[in-house]
Design an enzyme around this catalytic site. Structure first.
Site, PDB file in Angstrom:
ATOM      1  N   PRO A   1       0.936  -1.253  -0.123  1.00 51.92           N
ATOM      2  CA  PRO A   1      -0.073   0.038  -0.141  1.00 51.92           C
ATOM      3  C   PRO A   1       0.916   1.109   0.020  1.00 51.92           C
ATOM      4  CG  PRO A   1      -0.701  -1.618   1.683  1.00 51.92           C
ATOM      5  CD  PRO A   1       0.334  -2.116   1.038  1.00 51.92           C
TER       6      PRO A   1
ATOM      7  N   SER B   1       0.577   3.901   1.588  1.00 50.52           N
ATOM      8  CA  SER B   1       0.619   4.310   2.979  1.00 50.52           C
ATOM      9  C   SER B   1       1.857   3.574   3.895  1.00 50.52           C
ATOM     10  CB  SER B   1      -0.819   4.392   3.748  1.00 50.52           C
ATOM     11  OG  SER B   1      -1.065   2.906   3.817  1.00 50.52           O
ATOM     12  N   CYS B   2       2.166   2.717   3.262  1.00 51.22           N
ATOM     13  CA  CYS B   2       3.429   2.107   3.892  1.00 51.22           C
ATOM     14  C   CYS B   2       4.760   2.440   3.416  1.00 51.22           C
ATOM     15  CB  CYS B   2       3.387   0.407   3.831  1.00 51.22           C
ATOM     16  SG  CYS B   2       1.981  -0.360   4.385  1.00 51.22           S
ATOM     17  N   ILE B   3       5.656   2.709   4.532  1.00 52.16           N
ATOM     18  CA  ILE B   3       7.110   3.163   3.988  1.00 52.16           C
ATOM     19  C   ILE B   3       7.860   2.293   3.289  1.00 52.16           C
ATOM     20  CG2 ILE B   3       9.094   4.401   4.926  1.00 52.16           C
ATOM     21  CD1 ILE B   3       7.245   5.594   7.212  1.00 52.16           C
TER      22      ILE B   3
END
Length: 102
Positions: A98, A100-102
């Site tokens: 995703p 939103s994941c680093i």
């Protein structure tokens, strides 16, 4: 690049995420989970299948969104997939990491 997971040749990106959702199956999920010391239960598969459904609908995934889904709350999400629940569960579910994941 290609990688053999659960005896099947699959395409993965540099971080090990499947690049084609259609190559995923439960045996592949179990093997990926084993790499991160998670033994999958039916409860894990409920969450993984939810994530796959959301991906097919092109829904942007976030920890908060999954926690508010009614499928799993945030606390249980962290218990099922410790050390980065969304990142780990997405990898095990055979979907892209995703945004939103680093």
């Amino acid at each position: 690049m290609e990688k053999i997971i659960a005896g099947k040749n699959v395409n993965v990106d540099a971080e090990g995420y499947l690049t084609d959702m259609k190559e995923w199956n439960e045996d592949i999920a179990r093997e990926i989970a084993k790499e991160v010391a998670i033994e999958l239960t039916p409860r894990h598969f409920e969450v993984l299948n939810f994530l796959r459904e959301q991906q097919q609908k092109d829904v942007a995934l976030s920890i908060r969104g999954v926690g508010n889904s009614g499928v799993v709350d945030i606390k249980e999400f962290y218990q099922l997939f410790p050390k980065g629940p969304l990142k780990l569960s997405s990898k095990i579910a055979g979907i892209p990491k995703p945004k939103s994941c680093i």
